[in-house]
Design an enzyme around this catalytic site. Structure first.
Site, PDB file in Angstrom:
ATOM      1  N   ASP A  69     -22.708  -0.025  21.163  1.00  0.00           N
ATOM      2  CA  ASP A  69     -21.842   0.981  20.537  1.00  0.00           C
ATOM      3  C   ASP A  69     -22.312   1.324  19.125  1.00  0.00           C
ATOM      4  O   ASP A  69     -22.192   2.462  18.680  1.00  0.00           O
ATOM      5  CB  ASP A  69     -20.398   0.479  20.493  1.00  0.00           C
ATOM      6  CG  ASP A  69     -19.707   0.582  21.852  1.00  0.00           C
ATOM      7  OD1 ASP A  69     -20.271   1.218  22.758  1.00  0.00           O
ATOM      8  OD2 ASP A  69     -18.601   0.032  21.993  1.00  0.00           O
ATOM      9  N   GLY A  70     -22.862   0.335  18.421  1.00  0.00           N
ATOM     10  CA  GLY A  70     -23.375   0.590  17.083  1.00  0.00           C
ATOM     11  C   GLY A  70     -24.533   1.578  17.093  1.00  0.00           C
ATOM     12  O   GLY A  70     -24.656   2.414  16.188  1.00  0.00           O
ATOM     13  N   ARG A  90       0.386  -2.009  -1.249  1.00  0.00           N
ATOM     14  CA  ARG A  90      -0.331  -3.051  -1.990  1.00  0.00           C
ATOM     15  C   ARG A  90      -0.852  -4.059  -0.983  1.00  0.00           C
ATOM     16  O   ARG A  90      -0.082  -4.573  -0.169  1.00  0.00           O
ATOM     17  CB  ARG A  90       0.595  -3.733  -3.006  1.00  0.00           C
ATOM     18  CG  ARG A  90       1.065  -2.830  -4.124  1.00  0.00           C
ATOM     19  CD  ARG A  90       2.158  -3.505  -4.935  1.00  0.00           C
ATOM     20  NE  ARG A  90       2.571  -2.680  -6.078  1.00  0.00           N
ATOM     21  CZ  ARG A  90       3.463  -1.701  -6.005  1.00  0.00           C
ATOM     22  NH1 ARG A  90       4.026  -1.412  -4.830  1.00  0.00           N
ATOM     23  NH2 ARG A  90       3.782  -1.014  -7.074  1.00  0.00           N
ATOM     24  N   ALA A 112      -3.423  -7.024   5.412  1.00  0.00           N
ATOM     25  CA  ALA A 112      -2.748  -8.024   4.564  1.00  0.00           C
ATOM     26  C   ALA A 112      -1.916  -7.384   3.455  1.00  0.00           C
ATOM     27  O   ALA A 112      -2.150  -7.593   2.269  1.00  0.00           O
ATOM     28  CB  ALA A 112      -3.793  -8.979   3.962  1.00  0.00           C
TER      29      ALA A 112
END
Length: 264
Positions: free
Chosen positions: A45-46, A148, A185
């Site tokens: 795929d790359g 954030r 995160a």
């Protein structure tokens, strides 16, 4: 028909690429790396992502097809032992065109620097070069939240099985004209609050990322990471352009998802 072959560069991919070129030469197809009608990607795929960006300036005239020489991919769906069959199809069979949506990313800057525009087949990710990012997220011109956290990933439906999935984003069928925003995160407490869930936005919506403070950013467009300075805003939307894949047989997306993530 004009064609070109893009190889990952390892020995197996090079051998298969040479075999494809020899077969297509025997069928009197014209090798043309500048203006190909079909690009045959040999690798993973790359490799197809790199081929897409090499020919992103002529998406209306060029279709892509992939041969995988490693793990079965979402874009490279032909196996090495099927090369003769694929070449015969290319030479003798009118292929079906399947179009998938792309992501348009426009970065504007403070000062006199001109804006830059990019197309992504899989995703765009935004991270700070140091610490967390703090950005206002606007949807359709209205403030939605102040983010954030470590960063944001904005993906296409066909890229939803890549970085987006690792972040807990939804897997979307690649025919849907949408894009998805997934958090990395995020910071959530009594002071700071984000939605905490991926957002799937339709074709007519625009998402604007506006840095709260001056910072440098790592902006990744598929496989390419760019360090960006003096960023005023990053605008994401479904692009007007589409990627075109050459289909010679059924390509069941949900079967591929099952094979890749469940049955192995």
């Amino acid at each position: 028909m004009k064609y070109t072959v893009c190889s990952r560069g390892d020995r197996d991919s090079q051998e298969i690429s040479q075999k494809i070129q020899q077969y297509l030469d025997d069928f009197h197809l014209e090798l043309d790396a500048e203006k190909p009608e079909i690009v045959i990607s040999v690798g993973g795929d790359g490799t197809l992502l790199k081929a897409f960006h090499e020919y992103s300036h002529r998406l209306h005239e060029t279709a892509f097809v992939g041969v995988h020489t490693g793990h079965l991919g979402f874009y490279a769906d032909w196996q090495p032992e099927e090369v003769e069959k694929l070449v015969t199809h290319i030479a003798k069979t009118p292929f079906k065109i399947v179009e998938y949506p792309l992501l348009e990313v426009t970065i504007t800057y403070y000062g006199q620097k001109d804006s830059q525009q990019f197309l992504a087949l899989n995703e765009c990710s935004v991270k700070s070069t140091e610490g967390s990012i703090v950005m206002d997220i606007e949807i359709k011109g209205e403030l939605f939240e102040t983010f954030r956290g470590d960063g944001l990933c904005i993906s296409t439906p066909s890229g939803s099985t890549a970085y987006n999935k690792a972040l807990g984003g939804a897997i979307l069928h690649p025919s849907l004209a949408t894009f998805q925003v997934a958090e990395m995160a995020s910071i959530n407490n009594r002071v700071y609050r984000t939605i905490g869930s991926p957002l799937v936005l339709p074709q007519h919506h625009v998402c604007l990322l506006k840095p709260i403070k001056d910072a440098d950013f790592h902006v990744t467009i598929d496989h390419r990471t760019l360090i960006q300075h003096d960023v005023k805003a990053i605008q994401c939307r479904v692009a007007e352009e589409k990627v075109r894949f050459a289909r010679f047989r059924p390509f069941p997306f949900w079967k591929r998802v099952k094979e890749s993530f469940i049955t192995g």
